[in-house]
Design a protein around this motif. Structure first.
Motif, PDB file in Angstrom:
ATOM      1  N   SER A 175      -9.431  -4.328  -5.260  1.00 34.55           N
ATOM      2  CA  SER A 175      -9.960  -3.012  -4.924  1.00 34.55           C
ATOM      3  C   SER A 175     -11.026  -2.607  -5.935  1.00 34.55           C
ATOM      4  N   GLY A 221     -15.900  -4.966  -4.525  1.00 36.47           N
ATOM      5  CA  GLY A 221     -14.599  -4.305  -4.642  1.00 36.47           C
ATOM      6  C   GLY A 221     -13.995  -4.037  -3.278  1.00 36.47           C
ATOM      7  N   ASN A 222     -13.014  -4.852  -2.887  1.00 40.91           N
ATOM      8  CA  ASN A 222     -12.492  -4.782  -1.528  1.00 40.91           C
ATOM      9  C   ASN A 222     -11.328  -5.763  -1.430  1.00 40.91           C
ATOM     10  N   LEU A 223     -10.182  -5.314  -0.944  1.00 38.39           N
ATOM     11  CA  LEU A 223      -9.019  -6.200  -0.844  1.00 38.39           C
ATOM     12  C   LEU A 223      -8.965  -6.955   0.474  1.00 38.39           C
ATOM     13  N   ILE A 224      -9.912  -6.701   1.370  1.00 40.47           N
ATOM     14  CA  ILE A 224      -9.795  -7.264   2.714  1.00 40.47           C
ATOM     15  C   ILE A 224     -10.923  -8.252   3.014  1.00 40.47           C
ATOM     16  N   CYS A 225     -12.158  -7.743   3.080  1.00 42.10           N
ATOM     17  CA  CYS A 225     -13.274  -8.562   3.579  1.00 42.10           C
ATOM     18  C   CYS A 225     -13.505  -9.867   2.808  1.00 42.10           C
ATOM     19  N   GLU A 274      -2.330   1.404  -8.762  1.00 42.02           N
ATOM     20  CA  GLU A 274      -2.560   1.328  -7.309  1.00 42.02           C
ATOM     21  C   GLU A 274      -1.264   1.366  -6.500  1.00 42.02           C
ATOM     22  N   ASP A 306       3.026  -0.221  -6.134  1.00 43.71           N
ATOM     23  CA  ASP A 306       3.737  -1.503  -6.075  1.00 43.71           C
ATOM     24  C   ASP A 306       3.953  -2.000  -4.654  1.00 43.71           C
ATOM     25  N   ASP A 307       3.320  -1.326  -3.671  1.00 49.70           N
ATOM     26  CA  ASP A 307       3.489  -1.754  -2.274  1.00 49.70           C
ATOM     27  C   ASP A 307       2.301  -2.580  -1.777  1.00 49.70           C
ATOM     28  N   LYS A 308       1.327  -2.839  -2.621  1.00 47.32           N
ATOM     29  CA  LYS A 308       0.068  -3.396  -2.139  1.00 47.32           C
ATOM     30  C   LYS A 308       0.131  -4.848  -1.659  1.00 47.32           C
ATOM     31  N   PHE A 356       2.310  -6.502   0.116  1.00 48.31           N
ATOM     32  CA  PHE A 356       2.713  -6.560   1.527  1.00 48.31           C
ATOM     33  C   PHE A 356       1.755  -5.774   2.430  1.00 48.31           C
ATOM     34  N   LYS A 357       1.027  -4.800   1.876  1.00 43.74           N
ATOM     35  CA  LYS A 357       0.074  -4.053   2.706  1.00 43.74           C
ATOM     36  C   LYS A 357      -1.239  -4.819   2.905  1.00 43.74           C
ATOM     37  N   TYR A 358      -1.559  -5.684   1.953  1.00 45.07           N
ATOM     38  CA  TYR A 358      -2.795  -6.489   2.022  1.00 45.07           C
ATOM     39  C   TYR A 358      -2.408  -7.952   1.821  1.00 45.07           C
ATOM     40  N   PRO A 359      -1.628  -8.498   2.758  1.00 44.95           N
ATOM     41  CA  PRO A 359      -0.999  -9.804   2.490  1.00 44.95           C
ATOM     42  C   PRO A 359      -1.978 -10.967   2.398  1.00 44.95           C
TER      43      PRO A 359
END
Lengths: 230, 230
Positions: A38, A122-126, A145, A147-149, A151-154
């Motif tokens: 991120s 800066g990007n957890l997806i693309c 950020e 502690d769930d990240k 599994f949210k951005y596997p």
């Protein structure tokens, strides 16, 4: 041509360019690390500390992807290593052609490095699906950020060989369940390494430096002690 | 058809769907807020606090976009408001058709709201160009992400009517130049409002709640005092 066709065509062209890059990096013995997180997780801060710690022993350089500003490359140059900014023109990730072009234009300074750090947008997806010819991806996650990240951005945590938890100096001030993050990352990628660091205090940073030296030595088939000084 | 043609076609279809949504939200007098930030900036935490503070006075609901997990909608439901998760199947943003579909499927619970919060996928880039029929966009920036972010991600800060600086309770522990952020946001969007908040301590939250009530009253052409209780 549908949206999916276009995406597949783009990824196929990217894979071809990444293959060329990987061959070139293999020939030069350069370890290439693709850092993904991120905005504000601390990619540049990790690299500034790494530059200061290792530049007397290893030839390091950086490519910094961003939508706008030259700030990150300037920070790495101030930390004493060559770096070049790649502005993506709005795109949310770097691609292999941009890396090729930047290296070709930069010429000498980024040739023959021991370690090239590619700091992605800066990007957890693309950036997840764009191979840049790297040896491995590193995912960064700051303790602020949440502690769930994983599994949210596997996708990124499944593909990153290394997850670096950053800003650990802030742990006393936030709710962050480190064992839960360890479990999520382990479930997504059982062989991933997870490091807990604070670039501010230096805690955990020696493990990161040792990992880089071990990976470089492994790539060159040489013991760590034999790594060339500049 | 080139990549650019495909993108333009997608955005044109999205704009049409967003127009239908905006007409429907106008007819129902629902204020719609599209929240955009990096992962972990505190969108869900802001909405949990907002739900707890305002649910006795206003009918609130949420749509939560994510790549994976139902976690955010569960958190809002635990805070006492109806919420539905939209899983984007890997896409890094919500689009207007997904919002239409979720509202149609949800039916009653999300109809006739005073305020609908749309929590976009955690991403400072991709959601920027997708109109969801909202009244305004809110950009969130936690003080831990760094004070250089508005100029590094200018598109969202230029388009957001409101920038909410979050996690201000951590200001003593980080380097964050708030006046610099204020200058950057002001340069990108002179009419933007900037709020400084901590959902943890409650500091600044009353200003956020007042802003929502003022915007809702303005949309309905009624004084704040006349807003309906559920």
């Amino acid at each position: 041509m549908t949206e999916i066709d276009v995406k597949q065509k783009i990824l196929a062209a990217n894979a071809a360019a990444a293959g060329e890059l990987r061959a070139a990096f293999g020939a030069s013995g350069t370890l290439v690390v693709n850092l993904i997180s991120s905005p504000g997780s601390g990619k540049t801060t990790l690299l500034e500390a790494t530059a200061r710690a290792l530049k007397s022993r290893l030839r390091l350089g950086g490519l910094d992807g961003d939508i706008a500003t030259e700030r990150d490359a300037e920070r790495l140059r101030s930390a004493g290593i060559p770096a070049r900014q790649i502005l993506t023109g709005g795109a949310c990730h770097l691609d292999a052609r941009q890396v090729e072009k930047a290296l070709a234009e930069e010429g000498g300074e980024l040739a023959g490095l021991d370690v090239l750090f590619i700091e992605n947008v800066g990007n957890l997806i693309c950036p997840t699906t764009y191979d840049l010819g790297e040896d491995f991806k590193v995912a960064l996650l700051s303790v602020v950020e949440g502690d769930d990240k994983p599994f949210k951005y596997p996708a990124i945590f499944a593909r990153a060989a290394v997850t670096v938890v950053t800003k650990a100096d802030l742990l006393p001030h936030v709710d962050f369940d480190l064992p839960a993050v360890r479990r999520q990352v382990g479930a997504l990628n059982p062989s991933a390494r997870l490091l807990v660091t604070s670039a501010r205090t230096g805690n955990g940073m020696e493990t990161w430096y040792a990992l880089l030296e071990e990976e470089l030595a492994a790539k060159r088939g040489a013991p760590v002690e034999a790594l060339a000084a500049p």
